[in-house]
Design an enzyme around this catalytic site. Sequence first.
Site, mmCIF file in Angstrom:
data_model
loop_
_atom_site.group_PDB
_atom_site.id
_atom_site.type_symbol
_atom_site.label_atom_id
_atom_site.label_comp_id
_atom_site.label_asym_id
_atom_site.label_seq_id
_atom_site.Cartn_x
_atom_site.Cartn_y
_atom_site.Cartn_z
ATOM 1 N N GLY A 95 0.594 -1.154 0.094
ATOM 2 C CA GLY A 95 0.197 -0.122 -0.099
ATOM 3 C C GLY A 95 0.761 1.385 -0.195
ATOM 4 O O GLY A 95 1.718 1.500 -0.585
ATOM 5 N N CYS A 96 0.275 2.133 0.765
ATOM 6 C CA CYS A 96 1.072 3.688 1.057
ATOM 7 C C CYS A 96 2.522 3.451 1.418
ATOM 8 O O CYS A 96 3.460 4.213 1.275
ATOM 9 C CB CYS A 96 0.384 4.502 1.860
ATOM 10 S SG CYS A 96 -1.301 5.029 1.310
ATOM 11 N N ALA A 97 2.732 2.323 2.187
ATOM 12 C CA ALA A 97 4.168 2.266 2.650
ATOM 13 C C ALA A 97 5.260 1.768 1.509
ATOM 14 O O ALA A 97 6.507 1.653 1.811
ATOM 15 C CB ALA A 97 4.250 1.119 3.781
ATOM 16 N N PHE A 151 3.944 5.375 5.805
ATOM 17 C CA PHE A 151 3.073 4.571 6.769
ATOM 18 C C PHE A 151 2.134 3.601 5.607
ATOM 19 O O PHE A 151 1.775 4.298 4.656
ATOM 20 C CB PHE A 151 2.047 5.126 7.480
ATOM 21 C CG PHE A 151 2.875 6.426 8.189
ATOM 22 C CD1 PHE A 151 3.588 5.758 9.438
ATOM 23 C CD2 PHE A 151 2.779 7.499 7.968
ATOM 24 C CE1 PHE A 151 4.254 6.806 10.100
ATOM 25 C CE2 PHE A 151 3.343 8.661 8.420
ATOM 26 C CZ PHE A 151 4.367 8.258 9.784
#
Lengths: 347, 347
Positions: free
Chosen positions: B137-139, B333
């Site tokens: 994902g965003c990480a 994150f």
Amino acid sequence: MTILCEPMVYYPEHVITNEDTIFFLDELHPDTPNKEKAFRMIRNSTIEKRHLILPLDKTIELGDFGERATIYSEEARKQSTLVSQQAIKKSGAATKDISMVIVTSCTGFMMPSLTAHLINSLKLSNSTIQLPIAQMGCAAGASAINRAYEHCQQNSSNNVLIVALETASLCFHREANRLQDFITNSLFGDGVAAVVMKGDDNGSGFKLSNTQSHFMNNSEEYITYSITSNGFHFSLDKDVMHSISKVAPKIVQFIEDSFDKKPHELDSYIFHTGGKRILDEVERCLSLNSSSLDNSRNCLRDTGNTSSVAVIDVLKRHFKQRKVGGLGVLVAFGPGFTTEMSAGEWV
Amino acid sequence: MTILCEPMVYYPEHVITNEDTIFFLDELHPDTPNKEKAFRMIRNSTIEKRHLILPLDKTIELGDFGERATIYSEEARKQSTLVSQQAIKKSGAATKDISMVIVTSCTGFMMPSLTAHLINSLKLSNSTIQLPIAQMGCAAGASAINRAYEHCQQNSSNNVLIVALETASLCFHREANRLQDFITNSLFGDGVAAVVMKGDDNGSGFKLSNTQSHFMNNSEEYITYSITSNGFHFSLDKDVMHSISKVAPKIVQFIEDSFDKKPHELDSYIFHTGGKRILDEVERCLSLNSSSLDNSRNCLRDTGNTSSVAVIDVLKRHFKQRKVGGLGVLVAFGPGFTTEMSAGEWV
């Protein structure tokens, strides 16, 4: 030192034989052209059985992507924890010393990935690095081993848990009736494997000394997914059969670079269980003895092609025959067309 | 030495403002409870615009997973090549010297992955290692940087091309009408970024010296997908807002371990553009000056949250202000709940 410890494997309880496969495909597609040709090929596959996470009647009735994804998530969580615990125990590493967890799985999808579930369920350290690999297909088991090798080379206190989990049966689509669909539906199987790679020199296993990736240009269509509202649809192009003769010189080169030996001079050939024709081609193109790929052939017979799981199952079979000082290569093929290779020695 | 060179970013031509978002959500859901609350939150998001790969009217009408996957595959191939060529050129590395290609993308899916396409389209070496990351994902942007760092540490001749590509608009579902759906549909945007990490010491950029992952136990539900016949459905739990205060001590510890300094004593804060509240929390919990996160806030204003792309866009913005010898952290994150951190110095 970077040692692959003895893996653990688990196959789900539901079993399908080749004759079962032919029977249900015949029932589903009574009037399909090429059916007899497909059935001859299936009978010639040397696969005796495969394992499924669901009973056959439930597999045939599988619905849309959402239903499949829910089953995948539940089964993946259930199956991955125990086999991982066993592999960690077998390795002698402490759970708290696992520094990276890699999960390979190309037959289902979830986010957060199974890596997050495993950190929770196994109580791994909060600093554990996660590396979920979903898009390397059958090459992913070896790909994970090669990435783990780089991580362990960083620091001898690093240890990697590698988990390969496949549910090919969740990619079954009852309406698919091309020749290649019949082959796909008779080849792939479900299973899960876990193995620990240790960065230190305590323990016995397959000590890695070299790794290599090879990509074949303009072969993206050899092994592909398509995605529909009913999930992933595997597709194997018949050109994939010609891939091994093209990539064999690279494997020969890798063996020479790693050991200064000819391919037939090694002790262990830990090859991915692609299919009978693939294994025949590996044997022919590398001029191997007829028994060299027995562990891969036996794995194919017992489980079909379990994608990223297979090469770890074959590794486990080689553990029973290992002789300290013996040299070997571990090789898997997958979409791209990609070949992942590792070289090592039994310690 | 391991240097992150200057990234390149590209945003697709179709633009949607916050007022456009409110207008079309209002039209689609005239009678939905919580709508006014959602619209207040959207107006307070500080996002001025986002970019979409399709015009808004086509985005709203998107069909099943198959249609979305086809668009993804075509757009991903089209968009990733040029920005990668520019990033390689910017880095001064020769194309033939790229030893690994990492692609992060959690908003679409293809196999073979975009790594295979890029080896073909950029004419990278056949020995290029592929690492597609779909489930971080965003990480994932920071995760890719940390995996690339391990690869470059192996050998100073190693160079990694990292490509982050997101098409959040292909995860839009017109029928979704919960408060959190409205927030998701107003927060995420499309974009692509590419950056080269060099293993040698020729060039200027952000020289990495330390990396760290952190996983928060029992927080798998903070950021999730569900999968249906219509594709991926992002879901953000409101508990995600409490994650930063829990993880902040780990970021403080990482900064102390890396530099023996307090968080507010650094020069660059390359933080993922999670959302206004996330950035406010980072600023508060790390006791940063009010201007420290300006590049992240400006990225949020200009593009929304572009998942794995965002942290590379923020890195690019920091290049304009870099001072040789300045110290910084790069943090993103994502689902898990996972925090990926890197520490470095401008050279």
